[in-house]
Design a protein around this motif. Sequence first.
Motif, PDB file in Angstrom:
ATOM      1  N   ALA A  66     -22.588   0.240 -57.843  1.00 28.48           N
ATOM      2  CA  ALA A  66     -23.436  -0.535 -58.759  1.00 28.48           C
ATOM      3  C   ALA A  66     -22.545  -1.397 -59.634  1.00 28.48           C
ATOM      4  CB  ALA A  66     -24.250   0.405 -59.647  1.00 28.48           C
ATOM      5  N   LEU A  67     -22.995  -2.606 -59.921  1.00 28.55           N
ATOM      6  CA  LEU A  67     -22.222  -3.490 -60.797  1.00 28.55           C
ATOM      7  C   LEU A  67     -23.022  -3.789 -62.061  1.00 28.55           C
ATOM      8  CD1 LEU A  67     -19.952  -6.428 -59.904  1.00 28.55           C
ATOM      9  CD2 LEU A  67     -21.865  -6.870 -61.453  1.00 28.55           C
ATOM     10  N   ILE A  68     -22.366  -3.617 -63.195  1.00 28.71           N
ATOM     11  CA  ILE A  68     -23.037  -3.878 -64.473  1.00 28.71           C
ATOM     12  C   ILE A  68     -22.419  -5.082 -65.147  1.00 28.71           C
ATOM     13  CG2 ILE A  68     -23.629  -2.935 -66.733  1.00 28.71           C
ATOM     14  CD1 ILE A  68     -23.627  -0.225 -65.637  1.00 28.71           C
ATOM     15  N   GLY A  69     -23.264  -6.058 -65.436  1.00 25.73           N
ATOM     16  CA  GLY A  69     -22.788  -7.266 -66.109  1.00 25.73           C
ATOM     17  C   GLY A  69     -22.666  -8.427 -65.139  1.00 25.73           C
ATOM     18  N   VAL A  70     -23.791  -9.096 -64.856  1.00 26.06           N
ATOM     19  CA  VAL A  70     -23.788 -10.145 -63.839  1.00 26.06           C
ATOM     20  C   VAL A  70     -23.516 -11.508 -64.466  1.00 26.06           C
ATOM     21  CG1 VAL A  70     -24.946 -10.970 -61.763  1.00 26.06           C
ATOM     22  CG2 VAL A  70     -25.502  -8.710 -62.662  1.00 26.06           C
ATOM     23  N   GLY A  71     -22.406 -11.618 -65.173  1.00 22.80           N
ATOM     24  CA  GLY A  71     -21.932 -12.920 -65.636  1.00 22.80           C
ATOM     25  C   GLY A  71     -21.216 -13.601 -64.491  1.00 22.80           C
ATOM     26  N   SER A  72     -20.418 -14.610 -64.779  1.00 22.91           N
ATOM     27  CA  SER A  72     -19.798 -15.320 -63.667  1.00 22.91           C
ATOM     28  C   SER A  72     -18.807 -14.421 -62.915  1.00 22.91           C
ATOM     29  CB  SER A  72     -19.132 -16.609 -64.137  1.00 22.91           C
ATOM     30  OG  SER A  72     -18.152 -16.333 -65.102  1.00 22.91           O
ATOM     31  N   LEU A  73     -18.092 -13.572 -63.654  1.00 21.04           N
ATOM     32  CA  LEU A  73     -17.149 -12.680 -62.980  1.00 21.04           C
ATOM     33  C   LEU A  73     -17.881 -11.651 -62.111  1.00 21.04           C
ATOM     34  CD1 LEU A  73     -14.231 -11.784 -62.521  1.00 21.04           C
ATOM     35  CD2 LEU A  73     -14.448 -10.283 -64.500  1.00 21.04           C
ATOM     36  N   GLY A  74     -18.916 -11.034 -62.672  1.00 19.77           N
ATOM     37  CA  GLY A  74     -19.687 -10.051 -61.915  1.00 19.77           C
ATOM     38  C   GLY A  74     -20.315 -10.666 -60.678  1.00 19.77           C
ATOM     39  N   ALA A  75     -20.867 -11.872 -60.840  1.00 17.04           N
ATOM     40  CA  ALA A  75     -21.494 -12.544 -59.705  1.00 17.04           C
ATOM     41  C   ALA A  75     -20.445 -12.855 -58.630  1.00 17.04           C
ATOM     42  CB  ALA A  75     -22.173 -13.831 -60.178  1.00 17.04           C
ATOM     43  N   ALA A  76     -19.267 -13.307 -59.066  1.00 21.50           N
ATOM     44  CA  ALA A  76     -18.213 -13.641 -58.109  1.00 21.50           C
ATOM     45  C   ALA A  76     -17.747 -12.403 -57.347  1.00 21.50           C
ATOM     46  CB  ALA A  76     -17.032 -14.284 -58.838  1.00 21.50           C
ATOM     47  N   LEU A  77     -17.591 -11.296 -58.043  1.00 19.56           N
ATOM     48  CA  LEU A  77     -17.140 -10.074 -57.375  1.00 19.56           C
ATOM     49  C   LEU A  77     -18.198  -9.589 -56.379  1.00 19.56           C
ATOM     50  CD1 LEU A  77     -15.519  -8.137 -60.354  1.00 19.56           C
ATOM     51  CD2 LEU A  77     -14.366  -9.379 -58.531  1.00 19.56           C
ATOM     52  N   THR A  78     -19.440  -9.737 -56.737  1.00 19.62           N
ATOM     53  CA  THR A  78     -20.529  -9.334 -55.847  1.00 19.62           C
ATOM     54  C   THR A  78     -20.469 -10.134 -54.547  1.00 19.62           C
ATOM     55  OG1 THR A  78     -21.923  -8.897 -57.771  1.00 19.62           O
ATOM     56  CG2 THR A  78     -23.031  -9.092 -55.641  1.00 19.62           C
ATOM     57  N   ARG A  79     -20.316 -11.434 -54.714  1.00 23.45           N
ATOM     58  CA  ARG A  79     -20.233 -12.327 -53.579  1.00 23.45           C
ATOM     59  C   ARG A  79     -19.041 -12.000 -52.686  1.00 23.45           C
ATOM     60  NH1 ARG A  79     -21.228 -18.060 -52.207  1.00 23.45           N
ATOM     61  NH2 ARG A  79     -19.076 -18.635 -51.805  1.00 23.45           N
ATOM     62  N   TYR A  80     -17.915 -11.833 -53.345  1.00 23.37           N
ATOM     63  CA  TYR A  80     -16.646 -11.528 -52.704  1.00 23.37           C
ATOM     64  C   TYR A  80     -16.751 -10.223 -51.911  1.00 23.37           C
ATOM     65  CZ  TYR A  80     -11.625 -10.321 -52.861  1.00 23.37           C
ATOM     66  OH  TYR A  80     -10.348  -9.963 -52.566  1.00 23.37           O
ATOM     67  N   ASN A  81     -17.333  -9.219 -52.542  1.00 27.55           N
ATOM     68  CA  ASN A  81     -17.463  -7.915 -51.904  1.00 27.55           C
ATOM     69  C   ASN A  81     -18.415  -7.970 -50.718  1.00 27.55           C
ATOM     70  OD1 ASN A  81     -19.118  -5.111 -51.830  1.00 27.55           O
ATOM     71  ND2 ASN A  81     -16.973  -4.757 -52.314  1.00 27.55           N
ATOM     72  N   LEU A  82     -19.539  -8.649 -50.914  1.00 27.94           N
ATOM     73  CA  LEU A  82     -20.541  -8.719 -49.855  1.00 27.94           C
ATOM     74  C   LEU A  82     -19.948  -9.397 -48.624  1.00 27.94           C
ATOM     75  CD1 LEU A  82     -23.611  -8.047 -49.506  1.00 27.94           C
ATOM     76  CD2 LEU A  82     -23.938 -10.533 -49.559  1.00 27.94           C
ATOM     77  N   ARG A  83     -19.213 -10.445 -48.868  1.00 28.34           N
ATOM     78  CA  ARG A  83     -18.598 -11.179 -47.772  1.00 28.34           C
ATOM     79  C   ARG A  83     -17.629 -10.297 -46.987  1.00 28.34           C
ATOM     80  NH1 ARG A  83     -16.468 -17.118 -48.879  1.00 28.34           N
ATOM     81  NH2 ARG A  83     -15.510 -17.409 -46.832  1.00 28.34           N
ATOM     82  N   ARG A  84     -16.801  -9.608 -47.705  1.00 30.34           N
ATOM     83  CA  ARG A  84     -15.850  -8.698 -47.062  1.00 30.34           C
ATOM     84  C   ARG A  84     -16.592  -7.634 -46.273  1.00 30.34           C
ATOM     85  NH1 ARG A  84     -10.711  -6.092 -49.077  1.00 30.34           N
ATOM     86  NH2 ARG A  84      -9.942  -5.183 -47.126  1.00 30.34           N
ATOM     87  N   TYR A  85     -17.653  -7.130 -46.853  1.00 33.35           N
ATOM     88  CA  TYR A  85     -18.447  -6.095 -46.211  1.00 33.35           C
ATOM     89  C   TYR A  85     -19.054  -6.596 -44.900  1.00 33.35           C
ATOM     90  CZ  TYR A  85     -22.055  -2.560 -45.529  1.00 33.35           C
ATOM     91  OH  TYR A  85     -22.840  -1.566 -44.998  1.00 33.35           O
ATOM     92  N   GLN A  86     -19.493  -7.839 -44.901  1.00 32.30           N
ATOM     93  CA  GLN A  86     -20.125  -8.393 -43.705  1.00 32.30           C
ATOM     94  C   GLN A  86     -19.108  -8.760 -42.630  1.00 32.30           C
ATOM     95  OE1 GLN A  86     -22.172 -11.569 -45.659  1.00 32.30           O
ATOM     96  NE2 GLN A  86     -24.112 -10.429 -45.807  1.00 32.30           N
TER      97      GLN A  86
END
Lengths: 214, 214
Positions: free
Chosen positions: A88-108
């Motif tokens: 789970a990620l808490i704090g969807v500012g620009s950094l949180g959003a970027a990490l989410t994107r980054y992680n999802l991409r790696r996961y896929q």
Amino acid sequence: MRWKKISDAVVRRLPLYLRVLDELAKHKETKLISSHDLGERAGVGPALVRKDLAWFGEFGKQGVGYEIEYLRSELRKILNLEDEMHVALIGVGSLGAALTRYNLRRYQEDESFNLNITALFDSDQERWGEEHEGLPIRPMEDLNAVVEEQHIQVGIITVPAAQAQTAANALVAAGVRGILNFAPVRISLPDHVHLASADMSLELQRLAYYLQDE
Amino acid sequence: MRWKKISDAVVRRLPLYLRVLDELAKHKETKLISSHDLGERAGVGPALVRKDLAWFGEFGKQGVGYEIEYLRSELRKILNLEDEMHVALIGVGSLGAALTRYNLRRYQEDESFNLNITALFDSDQERWGEEHEGLPIRPMEDLNAVVEEQHIQVGIITVPAAQAQTAANALVAAGVRGILNFAPVRISLPDHVHLASADMSLELQRLAYYLQDE
DNA sequence: TAGATTGTTAATCGATTAACAATC
DNA sequence: TAGATTGTTAATCGATTAACAATC
């Protein structure tokens, strides 16, 4: 699996070894690797490589070396990376959003990468319901329920420094057992919750020290 | 300033101490702090705090402790944080953009925070000229010139893993003396260039290990 | 003066490296 | 068999902690 008290210094090197093996397995040029070669690629001495691995078993053959695929799969077991880990990620500012994107991409892209952000939280009411990378941004009140439902084991904190401890407390209360903190503050956790941190400003300040003179 | 061979373990703790002092200086509740209290807030034993500081001079008074403002200013000198440090960032994807934003904000809000991203680079032609946080995205060809012009000393790498070493080489060639790497690969640098890394996936894999059983 | 806390030395603890017998 | 490399023990190195005289 159970090994007694492996030092953290050892645990920190295991992912380095795994990364080298992942790379070698992808290219399929060789089946074997020596502790010397593995160490060189991971930035570690050969004796230390052998000692680190020996804590967990005998994975090599004298005179031959380590079978890449076999050692890789054993390291994945040791590191507990065989099953998917929900985050789970808490704090969807620009950094949180970027990490989410980054992680999802790696996961896929990487079939063997099992660390997956599956829920986003933010305390800002304005953001609730908004979607990022297909995940809805949820209020903190939902944390307990979602952590249980999705079997979330780890939390990533990307809130401002002043709110990091509060976010950590909420994660702990929800039953998370590991936290990766990006906020530039020290957070306190009970002994049974493990902490990792990625504190850019500490690292930059350390670099500043080494830039002096010479 | 010149002190001989301070161990990296020591250098890594100095920013922790500084952070505690910054916080205390902001609140202005006390003028003095003991090694015991400072250690507690930084997560370090009191003897180690005293030993770490003693490498650089005598900053305390027996029976009294350390003057917060004085020690803070001395630590800022020691860490080389008095003058502004200019930083270039390579790879303006979502992570790079987020870090730029994050850093700029900190730079604007915190008067004493002197680490500033002043130039952005990306190898993607499509992005050239685009602006982020008031900074134009530049082609890698401009790196040498900009590093010299702006007296850039540090580079942040936020490109994909496959391009990280190339980016690092370019930074080194341009004369940068410190690199903060966010890409999930080991990069090799000449001895005179210092490396810091913020590798989220290594940290998550380490956490996974500790989530086992119990 | 009595209490507190530093700076520093000595003791301990832990991690890395060297060396080598075992064996593939 | 000869050469290579592991797993492991012993030696070294470095970092942390304990202790205490100096002194505010």
